[in-house]
Every structure is written in C-alpha cells, then in structure tokens.
Design a protein around this motif. Structure first.
Motif, PDB file in Angstrom:
ATOM      1  N   GLN B  48       0.850  -1.182   0.000  1.00 29.73           N
ATOM      2  CA  GLN B  48       0.000   0.000   0.000  1.00 29.73           C
ATOM      3  C   GLN B  48       0.889   1.236   0.000  1.00 29.73           C
ATOM      4  O   GLN B  48       1.835   1.336   0.787  1.00 29.73           O
ATOM      5  N   PHE B  49       0.585   2.171  -0.902  1.00 28.72           N
ATOM      6  CA  PHE B  49       1.304   3.445  -0.997  1.00 28.72           C
ATOM      7  C   PHE B  49       0.394   4.599  -0.593  1.00 28.72           C
ATOM      8  O   PHE B  49      -0.795   4.607  -0.894  1.00 28.72           O
ATOM      9  N   GLN B  50       0.958   5.562   0.076  1.00 28.99           N
ATOM     10  CA  GLN B  50       0.325   6.853   0.286  1.00 28.99           C
ATOM     11  C   GLN B  50       1.251   7.847  -0.402  1.00 28.99           C
ATOM     12  O   GLN B  50       2.380   8.083   0.063  1.00 28.99           O
ATOM     13  N   ASP B  51       0.770   8.421  -1.506  1.00 28.13           N
ATOM     14  CA  ASP B  51       1.629   9.212  -2.388  1.00 28.13           C
ATOM     15  C   ASP B  51       2.817   8.329  -2.788  1.00 28.13           C
ATOM     16  O   ASP B  51       2.613   7.226  -3.249  1.00 28.13           O
ATOM     17  N   GLU B  52       4.051   8.773  -2.566  1.00 25.96           N
ATOM     18  CA  GLU B  52       5.196   7.966  -2.999  1.00 25.96           C
ATOM     19  C   GLU B  52       5.738   7.053  -1.895  1.00 25.96           C
ATOM     20  O   GLU B  52       6.679   6.290  -2.117  1.00 25.96           O
ATOM     21  N   SER B  53       5.137   7.113  -0.733  1.00 25.45           N
ATOM     22  CA  SER B  53       5.646   6.365   0.416  1.00 25.45           C
ATOM     23  C   SER B  53       4.915   5.047   0.608  1.00 25.45           C
ATOM     24  O   SER B  53       3.693   4.982   0.478  1.00 25.45           O
ATOM     25  N   VAL B  54       5.674   4.027   0.984  1.00 27.54           N
ATOM     26  CA  VAL B  54       5.085   2.733   1.314  1.00 27.54           C
ATOM     27  C   VAL B  54       4.480   2.801   2.716  1.00 27.54           C
ATOM     28  O   VAL B  54       5.156   3.160   3.677  1.00 27.54           O
ATOM     29  N   VAL B  55       3.193   2.469   2.817  1.00 27.23           N
ATOM     30  CA  VAL B  55       2.504   2.454   4.100  1.00 27.23           C
ATOM     31  C   VAL B  55       2.535   1.059   4.713  1.00 27.23           C
ATOM     32  O   VAL B  55       2.717   0.896   5.915  1.00 27.23           O
ATOM     33  N   ASP B  56       2.362   0.054   3.869  1.00 28.52           N
ATOM     34  CA  ASP B  56       2.310  -1.323   4.356  1.00 28.52           C
ATOM     35  C   ASP B  56       2.841  -2.243   3.272  1.00 28.52           C
ATOM     36  O   ASP B  56       2.284  -2.302   2.188  1.00 28.52           O
ATOM     37  N   ASP B  57       3.914  -2.916   3.542  1.00 27.39           N
ATOM     38  CA  ASP B  57       4.432  -3.948   2.628  1.00 27.39           C
ATOM     39  C   ASP B  57       4.735  -5.218   3.405  1.00 27.39           C
ATOM     40  O   ASP B  57       5.615  -6.004   3.024  1.00 27.39           O
ATOM     41  N   SER B  58       4.006  -5.426   4.479  1.00 32.18           N
ATOM     42  CA  SER B  58       4.280  -6.559   5.353  1.00 32.18           C
ATOM     43  C   SER B  58       4.025  -7.904   4.681  1.00 32.18           C
ATOM     44  O   SER B  58       4.577  -8.920   5.086  1.00 32.18           O
ATOM     45  N   GLN B  59       3.155  -7.921   3.664  1.00 33.59           N
ATOM     46  CA  GLN B  59       2.838  -9.171   2.967  1.00 33.59           C
ATOM     47  C   GLN B  59       3.583  -9.304   1.641  1.00 33.59           C
ATOM     48  O   GLN B  59       3.329 -10.242   0.892  1.00 33.59           O
ATOM     49  N   LEU B  60       4.486  -8.413   1.358  1.00 35.94           N
ATOM     50  CA  LEU B  60       5.247  -8.457   0.110  1.00 35.94           C
ATOM     51  C   LEU B  60       6.484  -9.339   0.288  1.00 35.94           C
ATOM     52  O   LEU B  60       7.313  -9.078   1.167  1.00 35.94           O
ATOM     53  N   PRO B  61       6.629 -10.392  -0.526  1.00 36.65           N
ATOM     54  CA  PRO B  61       7.826 -11.255  -0.430  1.00 36.65           C
ATOM     55  C   PRO B  61       9.049 -10.498  -0.938  1.00 36.65           C
ATOM     56  O   PRO B  61       9.355 -10.502  -2.133  1.00 36.65           O
ATOM     57  N   LYS B  62       9.741  -9.863  -0.057  1.00 39.51           N
ATOM     58  CA  LYS B  62      10.740  -8.880  -0.457  1.00 39.51           C
ATOM     59  C   LYS B  62      11.997  -9.486  -1.077  1.00 39.51           C
ATOM     60  O   LYS B  62      12.811  -8.756  -1.658  1.00 39.51           O
ATOM     61  N   ASP B  63      12.133 -10.803  -0.958  1.00 42.43           N
ATOM     62  CA  ASP B  63      13.304 -11.406  -1.594  1.00 42.43           C
ATOM     63  C   ASP B  63      13.168 -11.410  -3.117  1.00 42.43           C
ATOM     64  O   ASP B  63      14.176 -11.459  -3.836  1.00 42.43           O
ATOM     65  N   PHE B  65      10.018  -9.699  -4.753  1.00 46.67           N
ATOM     66  CA  PHE B  65       9.064  -8.683  -5.178  1.00 46.67           C
ATOM     67  C   PHE B  65       9.573  -7.295  -4.781  1.00 46.67           C
ATOM     68  O   PHE B  65      10.154  -7.121  -3.707  1.00 46.67           O
ATOM     69  N   SER B  66       9.299  -6.333  -5.657  1.00 44.11           N
ATOM     70  CA  SER B  66       9.562  -4.945  -5.319  1.00 44.11           C
ATOM     71  C   SER B  66       8.485  -4.072  -5.935  1.00 44.11           C
ATOM     72  O   SER B  66       7.886  -4.427  -6.958  1.00 44.11           O
ATOM     73  N   ALA B  67       8.218  -2.941  -5.299  1.00 48.62           N
ATOM     74  CA  ALA B  67       7.205  -2.022  -5.799  1.00 48.62           C
ATOM     75  C   ALA B  67       7.697  -0.600  -5.591  1.00 48.62           C
ATOM     76  O   ALA B  67       8.366  -0.304  -4.610  1.00 48.62           O
ATOM     77  N   GLU B  68       7.349   0.239  -6.555  1.00 44.52           N
ATOM     78  CA  GLU B  68       7.725   1.639  -6.419  1.00 44.52           C
ATOM     79  C   GLU B  68       6.653   2.546  -6.992  1.00 44.52           C
ATOM     80  O   GLU B  68       5.871   2.153  -7.870  1.00 44.52           O
ATOM     81  N   ARG B  69       6.652   3.751  -6.497  1.00 41.69           N
ATOM     82  CA  ARG B  69       5.715   4.782  -6.959  1.00 41.69           C
ATOM     83  C   ARG B  69       6.473   6.101  -6.822  1.00 41.69           C
ATOM     84  O   ARG B  69       6.188   6.919  -5.971  1.00 41.69           O
ATOM     85  N   LEU B  70       7.429   6.272  -7.693  1.00 40.85           N
ATOM     86  CA  LEU B  70       8.461   7.298  -7.525  1.00 40.85           C
ATOM     87  C   LEU B  70       7.913   8.717  -7.445  1.00 40.85           C
ATOM     88  O   LEU B  70       8.373   9.523  -6.658  1.00 40.85           O
ATOM     89  N   LYS B  71       6.927   9.032  -8.270  1.00 39.46           N
ATOM     90  CA  LYS B  71       6.404  10.394  -8.297  1.00 39.46           C
ATOM     91  C   LYS B  71       5.031  10.484  -7.649  1.00 39.46           C
ATOM     92  O   LYS B  71       4.341  11.503  -7.793  1.00 39.46           O
ATOM     93  N   GLY B  72       4.640   9.415  -6.992  1.00 41.21           N
ATOM     94  CA  GLY B  72       3.354   9.430  -6.324  1.00 41.21           C
ATOM     95  C   GLY B  72       2.170   9.345  -7.251  1.00 41.21           C
ATOM     96  O   GLY B  72       1.046   9.667  -6.855  1.00 41.21           O
ATOM     97  N   VAL B  73       2.405   8.909  -8.487  1.00 44.06           N
ATOM     98  CA  VAL B  73       1.296   8.779  -9.435  1.00 44.06           C
ATOM     99  C   VAL B  73       1.183   7.315  -9.852  1.00 44.06           C
ATOM    100  O   VAL B  73       0.565   6.519  -9.138  1.00 44.06           O
ATOM    101  N   ASP B  74       1.853   6.939 -10.959  1.00 40.80           N
ATOM    102  CA  ASP B  74       1.773   5.546 -11.377  1.00 40.80           C
ATOM    103  C   ASP B  74       2.759   4.687 -10.584  1.00 40.80           C
ATOM    104  O   ASP B  74       3.654   5.200  -9.902  1.00 40.80           O
TER     105      ASP B  74
END
Lengths: 116, 117
Positions: B48-63, B65-74
């Motif tokens: 879950q992102f709020q703008d460009e910040s990750v709010v919750d990635d506790s269920q993301l297999p971080k080894d 998976f990765s996610a980004e929202r650099l400009k807070g849009v897409d």
C-alpha cells in the motif's frame, strides 16, 4: 486482525429467483463491510458498503445487504436475479483500528451462476 | 468515467525470469494498493502506498518482489525471479482521499493475469 468467511463457494440459481450470499466476519474492533463483484477477467467493482447507521444497505444492480452485529454477518441479497448477475462476489472488511488504515480483508468469494 | 489502468492484461513467462506490471490510478488518487489474487481465492494485499511512500508492505515477499511509486502517481510491481507459485491475477486499486481511511471505496483496475511456466 480481521477475517471474512464466505460460507458458499458456489451458488446456482434460476433466473428471477431470489438469492442470498452469506458472509461472516471476525473482528475484535468496529469494522466497515463491503461487497464487491468481479466479472470474468475484470477487476472488482463495489456493490455496496456498510459504514454506520442503518443496518440495511442498498447497492447497485438491485442488491442489498444487512449488517447483523450480534451474528457478525453481512449477507447479500437480491429478490430477483438476472443472467447478467452471473459473477464472483467478494465480501470484505476493513477497520480504522488494529490494522493498516484502508487495508481490505477479503473472503474467498462466492461464484453466483444464474441459469435460464 | 475515470478508471484505474493496468498493463499488460496478460503475461506469460518462464520461471526465473523477471516480470513487471504497471498501474496508473485514477487522477488525483493518493492511495494505491497492489493485491494478488490466486485462482479460487480473494485478493490479498501486497503493498500500500500513500503518495510515494510505502505504508504497508508486510505481505510483500521482499526477496523477489519490489514495488515503487516514484512520483506518487503511477506504480510498478516487479518480480525477479518469477516462480511457479506466482501465477495469479495482480490487481491495482486506488482511493481518492488524501488521508488514508478505511471507509473509502477502492477502485480496481482490470488486473494483470500472470502465468509462470
């Protein structure tokens, strides 16, 4: 944490018959409840939601649901279904306490199939 | 009517390969969610992102998976390397309020269906 149980994985029904899709939730805090519908190869669309107030909630496409706090249920009903109601239906719960804000917890879904 | 856009709609890949999914939320929506929906189950939150910040990635297999929202849009969700068990529908959703609240309706995109061979 919250959890949702949808008691029926599949519900077959004839066109124009009434239908009820059952949903029970588990939570130690106040919750918000949602029903979403998913048509094949599409995303989820909100049918209705309960936030507070009247326990009978009306949604789109003639659906309604009743929140029952004592039974921790939020069953979805429609008095007369159409062929076009054939889809997967998901019950979901969220809370402003004890979990990440905005996080939805979904049930496993109920496939409603309407036969002519 | 504004919609959440996702691409590609379908992706077939071989295990150990890298895959990426793209999501463009409804214009102005500050909160963005990535869910994974395994066949026969309900969606489960990955990040879950709020703008460009990750709010919750506790269920993301971080080894892997990765996610980004650099400009807070897409946003982009990546899997590297893909495994057979990653075969699923990946759904993106967004909500309109600037402040995150659990009452808001989440608007879902059509999803990306991934098949890992």
């Amino acid at each position: 944490a919250q959890s949702v149980t949808q008691l029926d994985s599949q519900v077959p029904v004839f066109e124009e018959a009434p239908v009820e899709l059952r949903c029970n939730y588990s939570s130690s805090v106040s919750v918000y409840l949602f029903w979403y519908v998913q048509y094949p190869n599409q995303g989820l669309q909100l049918l209705l939601k309960y936030l507070s107030g009247s326990t009978l909630v009306k949604g789109i496409n003639g659906f309604e649901a009743e929140f029952n706090k004592s039974q921790t249920s939020f069953h979805l009903r429609k008095p007369s279904v159409h062929i076009s109601d054939t889809a997967e239906y998901f019950c979901a719960v969220s809370s402003d306490r004890g979990s990440t804000l905005g996080r939805l917890y979904f049930g496993r879904g109920t496939q409603l199939t309407v036969w002519p | 009517e504004a919609e959440v856009a996702q691409s590609p709609r379908y992706k077939i890949t071989e295990k150990s390969q890298a895959v990426a999914f793209w999501c463009d939320p409804i214009s102005g929506h500050a909160t963005l969610y990535w869910y994974r929906q395994i066949l026969g189950q309900g969606p489960e939150l990955l990040v879950q992102f709020q703008d460009e910040s990750v709010v919750d990635d506790s269920q993301l297999p971080k080894d892997r998976f990765s996610a980004e929202r650099l400009k807070g849009v897409d946003s982009t969700l990546k899997i590297q390397p893909a495994e057979l068990g990653d075969s699923a529908m990946y759904l993106c959703a967004s909500t309109s309020r600037a402040a995150v609240t659990s009452q808001e309706t989440q608007y879902f995109g059509p999803g990306t269906r991934l098949l890992v061979l």
